[in-house]
Design an enzyme around this catalytic site. Structure first.
Site, mmCIF file in Angstrom:
data_model
loop_
_atom_site.group_PDB
_atom_site.id
_atom_site.type_symbol
_atom_site.label_atom_id
_atom_site.label_comp_id
_atom_site.label_asym_id
_atom_site.label_seq_id
_atom_site.Cartn_x
_atom_site.Cartn_y
_atom_site.Cartn_z
ATOM 1 N N LYS A 49 8.656 -29.580 -29.498
ATOM 2 C CA LYS A 49 7.683 -30.297 -28.665
ATOM 3 C C LYS A 49 6.507 -29.376 -28.403
ATOM 4 C CE LYS A 49 7.291 -34.322 -26.623
ATOM 5 N NZ LYS A 49 7.937 -35.619 -26.959
ATOM 6 N N ASP A 64 2.467 -38.124 -28.105
ATOM 7 C CA ASP A 64 3.240 -38.278 -26.866
ATOM 8 C C ASP A 64 2.193 -38.656 -25.813
ATOM 9 O OD1 ASP A 64 6.117 -37.702 -25.725
ATOM 10 O OD2 ASP A 64 4.773 -36.858 -24.242
HETATM 11 P P1 NDP Z 1 0.557 -42.837 -23.220
HETATM 12 O O1 NDP Z 1 -0.308 -41.691 -22.944
HETATM 13 O O2 NDP Z 1 0.168 -43.823 -24.265
HETATM 14 O O3 NDP Z 1 0.831 -43.665 -21.889
HETATM 15 C C1 NDP Z 1 1.395 -43.055 -20.778
HETATM 16 C C2 NDP Z 1 1.466 -44.068 -19.651
HETATM 17 O O4 NDP Z 1 2.253 -43.522 -18.603
HETATM 18 C C3 NDP Z 1 0.106 -44.361 -19.057
HETATM 19 O O5 NDP Z 1 0.099 -45.659 -18.546
HETATM 20 C C4 NDP Z 1 0.024 -43.311 -17.948
HETATM 21 O O6 NDP Z 1 -0.865 -43.654 -16.905
HETATM 22 C C5 NDP Z 1 1.451 -43.288 -17.457
HETATM 23 N N1 NDP Z 1 1.727 -41.960 -16.898
HETATM 24 C C6 NDP Z 1 1.656 -40.782 -17.554
HETATM 25 N N2 NDP Z 1 1.925 -39.755 -16.733
HETATM 26 C C7 NDP Z 1 2.154 -40.313 -15.539
HETATM 27 C C8 NDP Z 1 2.491 -39.775 -14.285
HETATM 28 N N3 NDP Z 1 2.636 -38.447 -14.107
HETATM 29 N N4 NDP Z 1 2.687 -40.640 -13.277
HETATM 30 C C9 NDP Z 1 2.549 -41.990 -13.469
HETATM 31 N N5 NDP Z 1 2.231 -42.558 -14.637
HETATM 32 C C10 NDP Z 1 2.039 -41.725 -15.650
HETATM 33 O O7 NDP Z 1 1.997 -42.213 -23.554
HETATM 34 P P2 NDP Z 1 3.242 -42.883 -24.276
HETATM 35 O O8 NDP Z 1 3.293 -44.340 -23.985
HETATM 36 O O9 NDP Z 1 3.264 -42.419 -25.675
HETATM 37 O O10 NDP Z 1 4.448 -42.142 -23.533
HETATM 38 C C11 NDP Z 1 5.108 -42.693 -22.400
HETATM 39 C C12 NDP Z 1 6.484 -42.054 -22.275
HETATM 40 O O11 NDP Z 1 7.255 -42.341 -23.443
HETATM 41 C C13 NDP Z 1 6.494 -40.523 -22.136
HETATM 42 O O12 NDP Z 1 7.585 -40.147 -21.321
HETATM 43 C C14 NDP Z 1 6.776 -40.066 -23.562
HETATM 44 O O13 NDP Z 1 7.345 -38.775 -23.603
HETATM 45 C C15 NDP Z 1 7.747 -41.128 -24.013
HETATM 46 N N6 NDP Z 1 7.903 -41.307 -25.446
HETATM 47 C C16 NDP Z 1 6.829 -41.550 -26.253
HETATM 48 C C17 NDP Z 1 7.015 -41.756 -27.604
HETATM 49 C C18 NDP Z 1 5.881 -42.098 -28.510
HETATM 50 O O14 NDP Z 1 6.137 -42.354 -29.685
HETATM 51 N N7 NDP Z 1 4.644 -42.162 -28.052
HETATM 52 C C19 NDP Z 1 8.349 -41.650 -28.221
HETATM 53 C C20 NDP Z 1 9.423 -41.466 -27.269
HETATM 54 C C21 NDP Z 1 9.176 -41.283 -25.947
HETATM 55 P P3 NDP Z 1 -2.303 -42.925 -16.811
HETATM 56 O O15 NDP Z 1 -3.121 -43.547 -17.888
HETATM 57 O O16 NDP Z 1 -2.778 -43.224 -15.439
HETATM 58 O O17 NDP Z 1 -2.056 -41.472 -17.031
HETATM 59 O O1 2IT Z 2 9.431 -38.137 -27.377
HETATM 60 C C1 2IT Z 2 9.324 -38.503 -28.566
HETATM 61 O O2 2IT Z 2 10.308 -38.786 -29.245
HETATM 62 C C2 2IT Z 2 7.981 -38.601 -29.141
HETATM 63 N N1 2IT Z 2 6.997 -38.371 -28.433
HETATM 64 C C3 2IT Z 2 7.811 -38.936 -30.593
HETATM 65 C C4 2IT Z 2 7.996 -37.723 -31.453
HETATM 66 C C5 2IT Z 2 7.700 -37.896 -32.918
HETATM 67 O O3 2IT Z 2 7.776 -36.876 -33.610
HETATM 68 O O4 2IT Z 2 7.399 -39.000 -33.382
#
Ligand code: NDP
Ligand code: 2IT
Length: 448
Positions: free
Chosen positions: A129, A169
């Site tokens: 990561k 992420d």
């Molecule tokens: P994005 O940046 O696209 O979206 C994040 C969302 O979560 C936004 O709405 C953001 O609001 C909100 N958010 C982030 N930090 C905070 C916080 N501290 N408090 C409240 N709201 C918060 O990220 P993703 O959708 O990609 O990721 C969301 C989650 O999913 C994370 O935990 C990530 O690790 C996990 N994840 C992502 C994957 C991926 O493929 N993208 C794969 C597996 C897991 P704001 O805009 O106000 O910051």
């Molecule tokens: O938390 C996760 O699994 C991710 N942000 C996606 C990682 C990846 O390599 O696609």
């Protein structure tokens, strides 16, 4: 649940001492240790080979300066991280988080979780990561580009298609991956699959954008089915409004649910008619604005400041898709009281340990992050395969493989839980199944 195995108690104490000041990392390790206790009791060979002792220490941790020039000509300095956590079963693989809260402990907890998650996908990927305390919010495209180029100017020497393959992420989407890929290619003069989540015009995979949210719903659907329930006719609350939340909303709706709420870090929207996802995509993906804009065009919807209140909305199924520790015991108790019977995690570690205890005490179905959100990285693995064979597969082909992988992950968690007499505890099942493959590989490769 307190540990009883003295070796594990002592090792956890060492972890706490060595990583003082990194509560998220300690939280992630503690949860896994509690699940693994019956495995360690049964497998003295893993103790003899120091498998756990090695697993709690990342293979490599890189911290670097990221200087860049903002639109006013001022120098800005952020801190960059890459934790290459474990390469026992494949090249390091995992996303890059860009958020002001990022520090080493966040990246280590995410890297640790990634090791088990990637193992569950059945694809050959180790865990890693990265990230930075850079905040893309409020920055111009050019500022984001200069940051990403500077970040990659150091990172490039540590990564590679067969060594370490970063992805998106929080705060890192297609725009950021594009800028990072361009800089990597320029420095190395190589066009390789060194990043995933790339744009479709330069080696990205169809369905990668949708994969984490879709995969979350495929996993949750399997868990619901196995317990005589379904998305059909259910009311769903989803936190966040980013990549994962948006595509979880789309798939849950396609599976017959009504999604009534979404949020960002400022507050949440509630729409009793069901979320209008085209509007959300326009606000978040195109305009990069705040979720509260939604109520301007939806008179029946309401916006409430603060994100915790979203868990007070009555629902059948809750899908936390924002960030770590967003559901505490108090919120979990409100969910349970309101009749919520399923929490399945799109975000990484969104439930505190006390919240998880509330789910179990109320016999709720609990889909743990490292299993439920593995669809994103699994599809990254499929992107790597396509890049290696210099082909691209159709959306249907990738989505079909993703569905199969999520089904198998649920089965692996279910089977492992049953084998250890913990039927229905998919958290223990995920930790055990994810661990076993990595542990066997580490043992086979000797003390490295
Ligand atoms: P994005 O940046 O696209 O979206 C994040 C969302 O979560 C936004 O709405 C953001 O609001 C909100 N958010 C982030 N930090 C905070 C916080 N501290 N408090 C409240 N709201 C918060 O990220 P993703 O959708 O990609 O990721 C969301 C989650 O999913 C994370 O935990 C990530 O690790 C996990 N994840 C992502 C994957 C991926 O493929 N993208 C794969 C597996 C897991 P704001 O805009 O106000 O910051
Ligand atoms: O938390 C996760 O699994 C991710 N942000 C996606 C990682 C990846 O390599 O696609």
């Amino acid at each position: 649940m307190a540990l009883k195995n003295q070796y594990m108690i002592d090792l956890l104490e060492t972890v706490k001492r060595r990583n003082a000041g990194e509560p998220e990392f300690i939280q992630a390790v503690t949860e896994v240790f509690e699940s693994l206790e019956p495995v360690i009791e049964k497998r003295p060979d893993f103790v003899a080979e120091g498998v756990l002792d090695r697993l709690v220490e990342p293979e490599r941790q890189i911290i670097f300066r990221v200087p860049w020039v903002d639109d006013n000509g001022n120098t800005q300095v952020n801190r960059g991280f890459r934790v290459q956590y474990n390469s026992a079963i494949g090249p390091y693989k995992g996303g890059i988080r860009l958020h002001p809260s990022v520090y080493l402990g966040i990246i280590k907890f995410l890297g640790f979780e990634q090791v088990f998650k990637n193992s569950l996908t059945t694809l050959p990927m180790g865990g890693g990561k990265g990230g930075s305390d850079f905040d893309p919010k409020g920055k111009s495209d050019k500022e984001v580009m200069r940051f990403c180029q500077s970040f990659m100017t150091e990172l490039y020497r540590h990564i590679g298609a067969d060594c370490d393959v970063p992805a998106g992420d929080i705060g890192t989407g297609a725009r950021e991956i594009g800028y990072m890929f361009g800089q990597y290619k320029r420095i190395t003069n190589e066009f390789t699959g060194v990043l995933t989540g790339k744009g479709l015009t330069y080696g990205g995979s169809l369905a990668r954008k949708e994969a984490t949210g879709f995969g979350l719903c495929y996993f949750t659907n399997e868990m619901l089915k196995a317990n005589g329930k379904s998305f059909e006719g259910s009311t769903v609350v989803i936190s966040g409004s980013g990549n994962v939340a948006i595509y979880a909303t789309q798939k849950a709706t396609e599976l017959g649910a009504k999604v009534v709420a979404l949020s960002d870090s400022n507050g949440y929207i509630y729409d009793p008619n069901g979320i209008d996802l085209d509007c959300v995509k326009q606000i978040k993906e195109v305009e990069r604005k705040r979720i509260k804009e939604y109520v301007n065009t939806h008179p029946d919807a309401t916006y409430t400041e603060g994100c915790k209140g979203i868990w007070t909305i009555k629902c059948d199924i809750a899908l936390p898709c924002a960030t770590q520790n967003e559901i505490d015991a108090e919120s979990a108790a409100i969910l349970a009281k309101n009749g919520c019977y399923c929490v399945s995690e799109g975000a990484n570690m969104p439930s505190t340990p006390d919240a998880i205890a509330v789910y179990f005490a109320n016999n709720m179905l609990y889909g743990p992050a490292k299993a439920a959100n593995a669809g994103g990285v699994a599809t990254s693995g499929l992107e790597m395969s396509q890049n290696s064979e210099r082909l691209s597969w159709t959306f249907e082909e990738v989505d079909g493989k993703l569905k199969g992988i999520m089904k198998n992950i649920f089965k692996a968690c279910d089977d492992a839980a049953k084998e250890y007499g913990l039927e229905g505890n998919y958290m223990a099942g995920a930790n055990i199944a994810g661990f076993l493959k990595v542990a066997e590989a580490m043992k086979a490769q000797g003390c490295v």
